[in-house]
Scaffold this motif. Structure first.
Motif, PDB file in Angstrom:
ATOM      1  N   GLN A 153      67.716  -1.225  77.098  1.00  0.00           N
ATOM      2  CA  GLN A 153      69.173  -1.268  77.258  1.00  0.00           C
ATOM      3  C   GLN A 153      69.671  -2.561  77.903  1.00  0.00           C
ATOM      4  OE1 GLN A 153      67.074   0.614  78.928  1.00  0.00           O
ATOM      5  NE2 GLN A 153      67.584   0.732  81.118  1.00  0.00           N
ATOM      6  N   HIS A 154      68.748  -3.434  78.331  1.00  0.00           N
ATOM      7  CA  HIS A 154      69.133  -4.665  79.025  1.00  0.00           C
ATOM      8  C   HIS A 154      69.632  -5.688  78.000  1.00  0.00           C
ATOM      9  CE1 HIS A 154      68.735  -6.948  82.885  1.00  0.00           C
ATOM     10  NE2 HIS A 154      68.929  -7.941  82.044  1.00  0.00           N
ATOM     11  N   ILE A 155      70.901  -6.061  78.106  1.00  0.00           N
ATOM     12  CA  ILE A 155      71.534  -6.898  77.079  1.00  0.00           C
ATOM     13  C   ILE A 155      71.119  -8.359  77.205  1.00  0.00           C
ATOM     14  CG2 ILE A 155      73.745  -7.688  76.170  1.00  0.00           C
ATOM     15  CD1 ILE A 155      74.959  -5.066  77.232  1.00  0.00           C
ATOM     16  N   MET A 156      71.127  -8.900  78.429  1.00  0.00           N
ATOM     17  CA  MET A 156      70.837 -10.327  78.615  1.00  0.00           C
ATOM     18  C   MET A 156      69.328 -10.524  78.636  1.00  0.00           C
ATOM     19  SD  MET A 156      73.794 -11.360  81.384  1.00  0.00           S
ATOM     20  CE  MET A 156      73.833 -13.093  80.908  1.00  0.00           C
ATOM     21  N   ARG A 157      68.789 -11.088  77.555  1.00  0.00           N
ATOM     22  CA  ARG A 157      67.338 -11.214  77.400  1.00  0.00           C
ATOM     23  C   ARG A 157      67.017 -12.435  76.560  1.00  0.00           C
ATOM     24  NH1 ARG A 157      66.310  -5.593  75.642  1.00  0.00           N
ATOM     25  NH2 ARG A 157      64.198  -6.188  75.029  1.00  0.00           N
ATOM     26  N   TRP A 158      65.844 -13.007  76.814  1.00  0.00           N
ATOM     27  CA  TRP A 158      65.391 -14.200  76.108  1.00  0.00           C
ATOM     28  C   TRP A 158      63.900 -14.052  75.799  1.00  0.00           C
ATOM     29  CZ3 TRP A 158      68.752 -14.015  80.133  1.00  0.00           C
ATOM     30  CH2 TRP A 158      70.012 -14.611  79.944  1.00  0.00           C
ATOM     31  N   PRO A 159      63.446 -14.661  74.707  1.00  0.00           N
ATOM     32  CA  PRO A 159      62.009 -14.602  74.386  1.00  0.00           C
ATOM     33  C   PRO A 159      61.195 -15.495  75.329  1.00  0.00           C
ATOM     34  CG  PRO A 159      63.157 -15.989  72.795  1.00  0.00           C
ATOM     35  CD  PRO A 159      64.214 -15.372  73.663  1.00  0.00           C
ATOM     36  N   SER A 160      59.990 -15.055  75.662  1.00  0.00           N
ATOM     37  CA  SER A 160      59.082 -15.835  76.497  1.00  0.00           C
ATOM     38  C   SER A 160      57.658 -15.507  76.083  1.00  0.00           C
ATOM     39  CB  SER A 160      59.294 -15.474  77.983  1.00  0.00           C
ATOM     40  OG  SER A 160      58.640 -14.255  78.292  1.00  0.00           O
ATOM     41  N   PRO A 161      56.661 -16.240  76.583  1.00  0.00           N
ATOM     42  CA  PRO A 161      55.260 -15.924  76.253  1.00  0.00           C
ATOM     43  C   PRO A 161      54.823 -14.543  76.726  1.00  0.00           C
ATOM     44  CG  PRO A 161      55.441 -18.129  77.198  1.00  0.00           C
ATOM     45  CD  PRO A 161      56.765 -17.471  77.384  1.00  0.00           C
ATOM     46  N   TRP A 162      55.584 -13.935  77.639  1.00  0.00           N
ATOM     47  CA  TRP A 162      55.143 -12.679  78.239  1.00  0.00           C
ATOM     48  C   TRP A 162      55.922 -11.473  77.725  1.00  0.00           C
ATOM     49  CZ3 TRP A 162      57.410 -16.699  81.103  1.00  0.00           C
ATOM     50  CH2 TRP A 162      56.509 -17.720  81.432  1.00  0.00           C
ATOM     51  N   SER A 163      57.198 -11.687  77.381  1.00  0.00           N
ATOM     52  CA  SER A 163      58.027 -10.588  76.881  1.00  0.00           C
ATOM     53  C   SER A 163      59.423 -11.111  76.603  1.00  0.00           C
ATOM     54  CB  SER A 163      58.122  -9.468  77.934  1.00  0.00           C
ATOM     55  OG  SER A 163      58.806  -9.947  79.086  1.00  0.00           O
ATOM     56  N   ASP A 164      60.213 -10.297  75.918  1.00  0.00           N
ATOM     57  CA  ASP A 164      61.648 -10.545  75.901  1.00  0.00           C
ATOM     58  C   ASP A 164      62.177 -10.075  77.253  1.00  0.00           C
ATOM     59  OD1 ASP A 164      61.575 -11.517  73.383  1.00  0.00           O
ATOM     60  OD2 ASP A 164      62.749  -9.913  72.450  1.00  0.00           O
ATOM     61  N   GLY A 165      62.773 -10.990  77.993  1.00  0.00           N
ATOM     62  CA  GLY A 165      63.188 -10.624  79.335  1.00  0.00           C
ATOM     63  C   GLY A 165      64.166 -11.612  79.917  1.00  0.00           C
ATOM     64  N   PHE A 166      64.120 -11.755  81.233  1.00  0.00           N
ATOM     65  CA  PHE A 166      65.068 -12.624  81.920  1.00  0.00           C
ATOM     66  C   PHE A 166      64.407 -13.177  83.176  1.00  0.00           C
ATOM     67  CE2 PHE A 166      65.652  -8.190  82.942  1.00  0.00           C
ATOM     68  CZ  PHE A 166      65.681  -8.145  84.321  1.00  0.00           C
ATOM     69  N   PRO A 167      64.872 -14.340  83.658  1.00  0.00           N
ATOM     70  CA  PRO A 167      64.210 -14.981  84.806  1.00  0.00           C
ATOM     71  C   PRO A 167      64.571 -14.325  86.126  1.00  0.00           C
ATOM     72  CG  PRO A 167      66.083 -16.285  84.101  1.00  0.00           C
ATOM     73  CD  PRO A 167      65.948 -15.168  83.108  1.00  0.00           C
ATOM     74  N   GLY A 168      63.711 -14.529  87.111  1.00  0.00           N
ATOM     75  CA  GLY A 168      64.005 -14.077  88.468  1.00  0.00           C
ATOM     76  C   GLY A 168      65.085 -14.935  89.092  1.00  0.00           C
ATOM     77  N   TRP A 169      65.792 -14.351  90.038  1.00  0.00           N
ATOM     78  CA  TRP A 169      66.922 -15.033  90.669  1.00  0.00           C
ATOM     79  C   TRP A 169      66.495 -16.316  91.359  1.00  0.00           C
ATOM     80  CZ3 TRP A 169      68.803 -13.276  96.086  1.00  0.00           C
ATOM     81  CH2 TRP A 169      69.873 -14.062  96.494  1.00  0.00           C
ATOM     82  N   HIS A 170      65.405 -16.274  92.126  1.00  0.00           N
ATOM     83  CA  HIS A 170      64.993 -17.445  92.907  1.00  0.00           C
ATOM     84  C   HIS A 170      64.567 -18.603  92.012  1.00  0.00           C
ATOM     85  CE1 HIS A 170      65.140 -14.380  95.896  1.00  0.00           C
ATOM     86  NE2 HIS A 170      63.998 -13.819  95.537  1.00  0.00           N
ATOM     87  N   LEU A 171      64.014 -18.255  90.857  1.00  0.00           N
ATOM     88  CA  LEU A 171      63.468 -19.280  89.971  1.00  0.00           C
ATOM     89  C   LEU A 171      64.545 -20.209  89.429  1.00  0.00           C
ATOM     90  CD1 LEU A 171      60.641 -19.966  88.594  1.00  0.00           C
ATOM     91  CD2 LEU A 171      61.604 -18.842  86.587  1.00  0.00           C
ATOM     92  N   GLU A 172      65.729 -19.664  89.188  1.00  0.00           N
ATOM     93  CA  GLU A 172      66.791 -20.445  88.558  1.00  0.00           C
ATOM     94  C   GLU A 172      67.104 -21.716  89.344  1.00  0.00           C
ATOM     95  OE1 GLU A 172      69.945 -17.645  88.510  1.00  0.00           O
ATOM     96  OE2 GLU A 172      68.924 -16.253  87.159  1.00  0.00           O
ATOM     97  N   CYS A 173      67.273 -21.558  90.655  1.00  0.00           N
ATOM     98  CA  CYS A 173      67.663 -22.708  91.478  1.00  0.00           C
ATOM     99  C   CYS A 173      66.537 -23.733  91.583  1.00  0.00           C
ATOM    100  CB  CYS A 173      68.098 -22.242  92.857  1.00  0.00           C
ATOM    101  SG  CYS A 173      69.725 -21.459  92.863  1.00  0.00           S
ATOM    102  N   THR A 174      65.292 -23.266  91.621  1.00  0.00           N
ATOM    103  CA  THR A 174      64.162 -24.205  91.658  1.00  0.00           C
ATOM    104  C   THR A 174      64.147 -25.065  90.403  1.00  0.00           C
ATOM    105  OG1 THR A 174      62.829 -22.752  93.050  1.00  0.00           O
ATOM    106  CG2 THR A 174      61.648 -24.397  91.759  1.00  0.00           C
ATOM    107  N   ALA A 175      64.349 -24.431  89.253  1.00  0.00           N
ATOM    108  CA  ALA A 175      64.310 -25.165  87.980  1.00  0.00           C
ATOM    109  C   ALA A 175      65.461 -26.158  87.872  1.00  0.00           C
ATOM    110  CB  ALA A 175      64.343 -24.176  86.813  1.00  0.00           C
ATOM    111  N   MET A 176      66.660 -25.731  88.240  1.00  0.00           N
ATOM    112  CA  MET A 176      67.829 -26.598  88.067  1.00  0.00           C
ATOM    113  C   MET A 176      67.875 -27.720  89.102  1.00  0.00           C
ATOM    114  SD  MET A 176      70.863 -23.982  86.844  1.00  0.00           S
ATOM    115  CE  MET A 176      70.485 -22.612  87.956  1.00  0.00           C
TER     116      MET A 176
END
Length: 493
Positions: free
Chosen positions: A210-233
């Motif tokens: 039921q989770h609408i916001m999702r993206w493909p990745s090597p591990w699953s269709d899913g979404f990033p963790g909150w903390h990871l976003e700021c590290t990447a950007m």
């Protein structure tokens, strides 16, 4: 020669817990990252206070001549609250409640965020990246952390292994927490979680059906963790190590602590030289809370349509009020405090506007250059805006003395006085030169005060019909009277 070559800044580093001499990694250039909003609701005043503090810091660094790359992100990728293992993410939940698409939620509240900041005269950041625009970078970062042995994959989700990381690193050094204490104060896993340990946090979450916001990745269709976003950007636009990372005090743990761990696990070094945290905003001596009703949004404060304040306040008055407290201090928002700040603000504006009418002399009895340096000294001392404002009012005193003829000033010193007041009031503090007449508050207040007096006379004469008529007709015009122990006040709806 740039101004920064003659001005040495000392700033409070949350990592070391003390003030340090500020030395940019690259001379003359500064990289600064500030955690932006998660755009699922209207921006609240606590957020505004944090972003206003860093807007002031950005302004001062630019004034000194630094080339500042200021990055402030927009979190528009839905993540579970507090990195929980189950539940709805904030954006999807809002979309479901309002029966719209998640990205409609994102658009609506991103626009609101920008509108509010524009109202308060913020400078735009150099770059405003979005989390959804950097999914590839986040996936690459996770891969690196896995390859370095600090993350594990379970059922399509990826978790950061805090215990493994802490064997060779210091998890908790920013928030001054020890992992042993965190373990002791954490409830045992109930067998439902994929985590090895409760302290581990998600780098990637597998999306439920039921989770609408999702993206493909090597591990699953899913979404990033909150903390990871700021590290990447932050590291994409400022490099693996940059000068300043800012945010609200509430983000120090776990968000910023996890950012440090992620970067050290991926890059082998701490990402930031100076961590800066703005403190919390209270309302009438109590923490702002939606659950208790002790909360107010910026539009309610600006319009006067609220139950806490006697009148509406102009954006620059609110900005001036916030600047009268150090960014590291808890700030209590009260009607009395705002009213006093309003008087001080207009006093400062009146003095600045009077400068053009002052006459210079052949000699100066004032040491304007010494006063000017005191203004810089205040900002150089961890951006101490309340001390700066005290010095600006010393300048107001000079203006009045020159006007009265008790002090003299040369043409050059008069220009220095004018330039310094304009620089710090408008360029650094971000105030706008408005008067009572322009805001209309003086005329409205005077008119309503007359009607309040007439109503009081009517009540004293037991003419309750007239008293009620004045109250009701003012209410019909959008002006609500409030009777209290200390008299009658009004607000504008």
């Amino acid at each position: 020669m740039q101004l920064f070559e003659n001005q040495q800044i000392h700033l409070y580093n949350s990592l070391s817990g003390k003030k340090e001499v500020f030395k940019p990694i690259n001379e003359g250039h500064i990289g600064m990252y500030v955690c932006g909003p998660t755009v699922y609701s209207n921006v609240h005043l606590g957020n505004v206070r944090t972003f206003m503090s860093f807007d002031m810091i950005f302004r001062y660094l630019k004034h000194l001549g630094y080339k500042v790359r200021y990055v402030r992100n927009i979190t528009d990728a839905g993540h579970l609250e507090n990195d929980a293992d189950v539940g709805e993410d904030k954006i999807t939940k809002k979309a479901r409640l309002e029966q719209i698409e998640p990205m409609e939620v994102v658009q609506r509240y991103t626009v609101d965020f920008h509108n509010i900041l524009n109202t308060f005269n913020f400078l735009p950041p150099s770059i405003e990246p979005t989390a959804t625009g950097h999914i590839i970078e986040q996936i690459e970062l996770i891969n690196t952390i896995i390859e370095n042995g600090y993350a594990y994959v379970v059922n399509g989700s990826v978790y950061f292994d805090v215990h493994k990381f802490n064997e060779t690193n210091d998890y908790g050094k920013l928030s001054k927490r020890k992992l042993d204490d965190l373990i002791h104060n954490t409830r045992a896993l109930d067998g439902q979680s994929d985590k090895k340990n409760p302290q581990d946090f998600a780098l990637w979450k597998k999306a439920e059906p039921q989770h609408i916001m999702r993206w493909p990745s090597p591990w699953s269709d899913g979404f990033p963790g909150w903390h990871l976003e700021c590290t990447a950007m932050s590291t994409k636009y400022l490099g693996d190590r940059f000068d300043i990372h800012g945010g609200g005090m509430d983000l120090k743990f776990p968000h910023h602590e996890c950012e440090i761990a992620q970067n050290e696990a991926a890059k082998g070094q701490s990402p930031v030289n100076y961590w800066m945290h703005a403190n919390m905003l209270e309302l009438n001596g109590q923490r702002m809370s939606k659950s208790t009703g002790n909360t107010i949004n910026p539009e309610e404060l600006l319009s006067g349509n609220n139950k806490f304040f006697s009148k509406a306040y102009a954006p620059s008055v609110i900005r001036f009020f916030i600047a009268q407290s150090s960014y590291r201090s808890v700030l209590d928002l009260t009607d009395d405090g705002l009213s006093a700040s309003e008087k001080g603000f207009f006093r400062l504006m009146d003095a600045i506007n009077l400068l053009n009418n002052l006459k210079a002399s052949s000699s100066s009895s004032l040491n304007i250059n010494n006063w000017k340096q005191k203004c810089y000294d205040a900002m150089n001392d961890d951006f101490n805006s309340p001390i700066l404002i005290a010095h600006l009012f010393e300048g107001v005193k000079y203006i009045n003395q020159i006007k009265e003829g008790s002090q003299t000033v040369t043409v050059a010193d008069l220009q220095t006085l004018k330039d310094t007041l304009n620089t710090f009031a408008f360029d650094v503090l971000g105030l706008e030169n408005v008067t009572k007449k322009e805001t209309g508050t003086d005329k409205l207040t005077a008119a309503v005060d007359i009607l309040i007096k007439l109503r009081q006379d009517a009540r004293a004469n037991k003419d309750f019909a007239l008293s009620d008529k004045i109250r009701d007709e003012l209410a019909g015009a959008g002006i609500v009277l409030k009777d209290g122990k200390e008299g009658t006040t009004f607000s504008v709806n």
